[in-house]
Each structure stands twice: as structure tokens, then as C-alpha cells.
Write a protein that holds these residues in place. Structure first.
Motif, PDB file in Angstrom:
ATOM      1  N   ILE A   1       1.067  -1.320  -0.063  1.00 25.83           N
ATOM      2  CA  ILE A   1      -0.058   0.003  -0.075  1.00 25.83           C
ATOM      3  C   ILE A   1       0.762   1.216  -0.137  1.00 25.83           C
ATOM      4  O   ILE A   1       1.900   1.395   1.045  1.00 25.83           O
ATOM      5  CB  ILE A   1      -1.215  -0.146   1.242  1.00 25.83           C
ATOM      6  N   TYR A   2       0.344   2.028  -0.914  1.00 25.39           N
ATOM      7  CA  TYR A   2       1.242   3.496  -1.102  1.00 25.39           C
ATOM      8  C   TYR A   2       0.087   4.500  -0.952  1.00 25.39           C
ATOM      9  O   TYR A   2      -0.967   4.510  -1.561  1.00 25.39           O
ATOM     10  CB  TYR A   2       1.948   3.803  -2.500  1.00 25.39           C
ATOM     11  N   MET A   3       0.266   5.367   0.109  1.00 22.32           N
ATOM     12  CA  MET A   3      -0.496   6.604   0.226  1.00 22.32           C
ATOM     13  C   MET A   3      -0.009   7.707  -0.748  1.00 22.32           C
ATOM     14  O   MET A   3       1.154   8.091  -0.685  1.00 22.32           O
ATOM     15  CB  MET A   3      -0.335   7.319   1.737  1.00 22.32           C
ATOM     16  N   VAL A   4      -0.843   8.091  -1.217  1.00 25.15           N
ATOM     17  CA  VAL A   4      -0.409   8.973  -2.565  1.00 25.15           C
ATOM     18  C   VAL A   4      -1.642   9.994  -2.489  1.00 25.15           C
ATOM     19  O   VAL A   4      -2.808  10.062  -2.468  1.00 25.15           O
ATOM     20  CB  VAL A   4      -0.782   8.436  -4.142  1.00 25.15           C
ATOM     21  N   SER A   5      -0.997  11.389  -1.992  1.00 25.85           N
ATOM     22  CA  SER A   5      -1.770  12.270  -1.752  1.00 25.85           C
ATOM     23  C   SER A   5      -1.329  13.786  -2.055  1.00 25.85           C
ATOM     24  O   SER A   5      -0.027  13.828  -2.155  1.00 25.85           O
ATOM     25  CB  SER A   5      -1.973  12.440  -0.162  1.00 25.85           C
ATOM     26  N   SER A   6      -2.073  14.805  -2.450  1.00 26.03           N
ATOM     27  CA  SER A   6      -1.531  15.977  -2.564  1.00 26.03           C
ATOM     28  C   SER A   6      -1.112  16.852  -1.396  1.00 26.03           C
ATOM     29  O   SER A   6      -0.560  17.909  -1.222  1.00 26.03           O
ATOM     30  CB  SER A   6      -2.551  16.848  -3.500  1.00 26.03           C
ATOM     31  N   SER A   7      -1.499  16.255  -0.250  1.00 25.11           N
ATOM     32  CA  SER A   7      -1.316  16.931   0.936  1.00 25.11           C
ATOM     33  C   SER A   7       0.258  16.549   1.647  1.00 25.11           C
ATOM     34  O   SER A   7       0.691  15.788   1.303  1.00 25.11           O
ATOM     35  CB  SER A   7      -2.070  16.094   2.361  1.00 25.11           C
ATOM     36  N   VAL A   8       0.878  18.023   1.732  1.00 17.74           N
ATOM     37  CA  VAL A   8       2.050  18.156   2.070  1.00 17.74           C
ATOM     38  C   VAL A   8       2.282  18.431   3.581  1.00 17.74           C
ATOM     39  O   VAL A   8       3.435  18.765   4.433  1.00 17.74           O
ATOM     40  CB  VAL A   8       2.964  19.278   1.216  1.00 17.74           C
ATOM     41  N   ASP A   9       1.152  18.194   4.481  1.00 14.99           N
ATOM     42  CA  ASP A   9       0.943  18.288   5.771  1.00 14.99           C
ATOM     43  C   ASP A   9       1.879  17.317   6.488  1.00 14.99           C
ATOM     44  O   ASP A   9       1.573  16.192   6.371  1.00 14.99           O
ATOM     45  CB  ASP A   9      -0.415  18.358   6.198  1.00 14.99           C
ATOM     46  N   LEU A  10       2.760  17.876   7.198  1.00 14.15           N
ATOM     47  CA  LEU A  10       3.655  17.070   7.987  1.00 14.15           C
ATOM     48  C   LEU A  10       2.977  15.897   8.825  1.00 14.15           C
ATOM     49  O   LEU A  10       3.369  15.084   9.186  1.00 14.15           O
ATOM     50  CB  LEU A  10       4.782  17.819   8.805  1.00 14.15           C
ATOM     51  N   ASN A  11       1.801  16.437   9.458  1.00 10.68           N
ATOM     52  CA  ASN A  11       1.002  15.699  10.451  1.00 10.68           C
ATOM     53  C   ASN A  11       0.454  14.420   9.640  1.00 10.68           C
ATOM     54  O   ASN A  11       0.339  13.321   9.909  1.00 10.68           O
ATOM     55  CB  ASN A  11      -0.099  16.292  10.800  1.00 10.68           C
ATOM     56  N   ASP A  12       0.109  14.707   8.204  1.00 10.62           N
ATOM     57  CA  ASP A  12      -0.471  13.549   7.346  1.00 10.62           C
ATOM     58  C   ASP A  12       0.747  12.644   7.069  1.00 10.62           C
ATOM     59  O   ASP A  12       0.499  11.490   7.061  1.00 10.62           O
ATOM     60  CB  ASP A  12      -1.010  13.908   6.199  1.00 10.62           C
ATOM     61  N   ILE A  13       1.705  13.187   6.679  1.00  3.08           N
ATOM     62  CA  ILE A  13       3.096  12.539   6.054  1.00  3.08           C
ATOM     63  C   ILE A  13       3.369  11.511   7.332  1.00  3.08           C
ATOM     64  O   ILE A  13       3.504  10.358   7.189  1.00  3.08           O
ATOM     65  CB  ILE A  13       4.212  13.357   5.786  1.00  3.08           C
ATOM     66  N   GLU A  14       3.636  12.315   8.761  1.00  8.38           N
ATOM     67  CA  GLU A  14       3.905  11.455   9.816  1.00  8.38           C
ATOM     68  C   GLU A  14       3.130  10.386  10.254  1.00  8.38           C
ATOM     69  O   GLU A  14       3.469   9.165  10.670  1.00  8.38           O
ATOM     70  CB  GLU A  14       4.346  12.288  11.064  1.00  8.38           C
ATOM     71  N   LYS A  15       1.799  10.604  10.146  1.00 10.10           N
ATOM     72  CA  LYS A  15       0.537   9.562  10.413  1.00 10.10           C
ATOM     73  C   LYS A  15       0.780   8.598   9.470  1.00 10.10           C
ATOM     74  O   LYS A  15       0.826   7.417  10.007  1.00 10.10           O
ATOM     75  CB  LYS A  15      -0.600  10.157  10.184  1.00 10.10           C
ATOM     76  N   ALA A  16       0.923   8.672   8.259  1.00 12.51           N
ATOM     77  CA  ALA A  16       1.077   7.447   7.080  1.00 12.51           C
ATOM     78  C   ALA A  16       2.441   6.882   7.600  1.00 12.51           C
ATOM     79  O   ALA A  16       2.225   5.591   7.446  1.00 12.51           O
ATOM     80  CB  ALA A  16       1.039   8.253   5.806  1.00 12.51           C
ATOM     81  N   LYS A  17       3.373   7.633   7.709  1.00  9.72           N
ATOM     82  CA  LYS A  17       4.937   6.749   8.213  1.00  9.72           C
ATOM     83  C   LYS A  17       4.883   5.893   9.360  1.00  9.72           C
ATOM     84  O   LYS A  17       5.596   5.085   9.545  1.00  9.72           O
ATOM     85  CB  LYS A  17       5.791   7.640   8.222  1.00  9.72           C
ATOM     86  N   GLY A  18       3.687   6.318  10.243  1.00  9.62           N
ATOM     87  CA  GLY A  18       3.633   5.440  11.492  1.00  9.62           C
ATOM     88  C   GLY A  18       2.740   4.276  11.210  1.00  9.62           C
ATOM     89  O   GLY A  18       2.577   3.644  12.255  1.00  9.62           O
ATOM     90  N   ILE A  19       2.235   4.179  10.109  1.00 12.44           N
ATOM     91  CA  ILE A  19       1.424   3.096  10.013  1.00 12.44           C
ATOM     92  C   ILE A  19       2.332   1.869   8.984  1.00 12.44           C
ATOM     93  O   ILE A  19       2.462   2.098   7.775  1.00 12.44           O
ATOM     94  CB  ILE A  19       0.032   3.277   9.116  1.00 12.44           C
ATOM     95  N   SER A  20       2.760   0.897   9.852  1.00  8.04           N
ATOM     96  CA  SER A  20       3.765  -0.059   9.373  1.00  8.04           C
ATOM     97  C   SER A  20       3.284  -0.610   7.776  1.00  8.04           C
ATOM     98  O   SER A  20       3.976  -0.963   6.868  1.00  8.04           O
ATOM     99  CB  SER A  20       4.099  -1.153  10.133  1.00  8.04           C
ATOM    100  N   GLU A  21       1.887  -0.736   7.692  1.00 13.82           N
ATOM    101  CA  GLU A  21       1.231  -1.374   6.631  1.00 13.82           C
ATOM    102  C   GLU A  21       1.249  -0.457   5.248  1.00 13.82           C
ATOM    103  O   GLU A  21       1.011  -1.085   4.016  1.00 13.82           O
ATOM    104  CB  GLU A  21      -0.306  -1.806   6.739  1.00 13.82           C
ATOM    105  N   ILE A  22       1.615   0.685   5.468  1.00 12.92           N
ATOM    106  CA  ILE A  22       1.941   1.637   4.462  1.00 12.92           C
ATOM    107  C   ILE A  22       3.420   1.590   4.045  1.00 12.92           C
ATOM    108  O   ILE A  22       4.192   2.061   4.758  1.00 12.92           O
ATOM    109  CB  ILE A  22       1.270   3.240   4.711  1.00 12.92           C
ATOM    110  N   SER A  23       3.522   1.342   2.658  1.00 12.19           N
ATOM    111  CA  SER A  23       5.119   1.105   2.156  1.00 12.19           C
ATOM    112  C   SER A  23       5.732   2.414   2.080  1.00 12.19           C
ATOM    113  O   SER A  23       7.020   2.626   2.341  1.00 12.19           O
ATOM    114  CB  SER A  23       5.208   0.501   0.840  1.00 12.19           C
ATOM    115  N   ASP A  24       4.961   3.584   1.570  1.00 13.89           N
ATOM    116  CA  ASP A  24       5.891   4.928   1.424  1.00 13.89           C
ATOM    117  C   ASP A  24       4.356   5.949   1.429  1.00 13.89           C
ATOM    118  O   ASP A  24       3.439   5.323   0.910  1.00 13.89           O
ATOM    119  CB  ASP A  24       6.665   4.848   0.288  1.00 13.89           C
TER     120      ASP A  24
END
Length: 138
Positions: free
Chosen positions: A91-114
């Protein structure tokens, strides 16, 4: 073993979906592409096919901001059913959001590869596909 790569695009942006499908179609590999407009549609598809690994996606390109069920809500539900899923889904999270909170939240979910910031480019998609080839997934 079937070498077809099942790719699932989950996004409510019609232009983005059209563009990614066209890019994927231009890359030379066997593929099946499923497109969903929100997380709930995609999650229902996973549940309906949970016992059929040939139908389940190998890759999910998941947006964050969508109606009905957003990307993070999708991930919460996916994590609950993951032990029942009969194959590895990347799973890749692909978003237009550059919000650091979104990026950190996604990186904190081990099932998200990038986390990939839109627009996703042809080279990025080729790299994802090559990476799966290198580990023998296709």
C-alpha cells in the motif's frame, strides 16, 4: 503462478485516476487495474474477495482525502482484516497533502510502504513495479 499485477487506485479525483490508469497502461507488464472513488468502495471490494487472492490487489495507491471513507479510515479497517487477507498487499499513500501531520501519520502505519506526494510520476510507478519484480512478486 499468475504474473498479472493487480493494481487498485483509490481516489475521488477523476483526472488523477484517468492519468494514473493511462500511465500504467503505457508501462509494459501484465496488469489488471481496479479503480474506486472512496475507501468504502475499495474496502467492500477487499471484503468481497478476501478469500480469492487472484482478485485481491497486489498494490493499492490510496488517497487520504476522500468522501465517505478517507485513506486513514480505510487503513484502520484494513488493519483489522489483514490477518484474513490471503496475500501480501503493498500500500502506497498517494496524496496532494504536504501536511507534516499527514506524512508522519502515514509513516507511522507499518502497512503503508511509502508516502508519495501527487502527482505520481511514470518513473515512480515503474520503480514500484520494478521493486516488486526484484522480490519475485511479478
Amino acid at each position: 503462478m499468475d504474473n498479472t499485477l493487480n493494481i487498485c487506485i483509490v481516489d475521488d479525483d477523476e483526472i488523477y485516476k484517468f492519468t494514473v490508469v493511462k500511465i500504467l497502461e503505457s508501462i509494459d507488464f501484465d496488469k489488471k487495474i481496479e479503480v474506486f472513488s472512496d475507501g468504502e468502495e475499495a474496502f467492500s471490494f477487499l471484503l468481497d474477495n478476501i478469500d480469492d487472492s487472484e482478485q485481491l490487489p497486489d498494490i493499492i495507491l490510496l488517497d487520504i482525502n476522500m468522501p465517505v471513507m478517507d485513506g486513514f479510515q480505510f487503513m484502520e479497517e484494513y488493519i483489522k482484516i489483514k490477518p484474513r487477507v490471503g496475500k501480501k498487499i503493498t500500500i502506497y499513500m498517494v496524496s496532494s497533502s504536504v501536511d507534516l501531520n499527514d506524512i508522519e501519520k502515514a509513516k507511522g502505519i507499518s502497512e503503508i510502504s511509502d508516502y508519495i506526494i501527487k502527482p505520481i510520476k511514470r518513473g515512480q510507478l515503474k520503480k514500484i513495479i520494478s521493486g516488486l519484480r526484484d522480490i519475485g512478486r511479478i
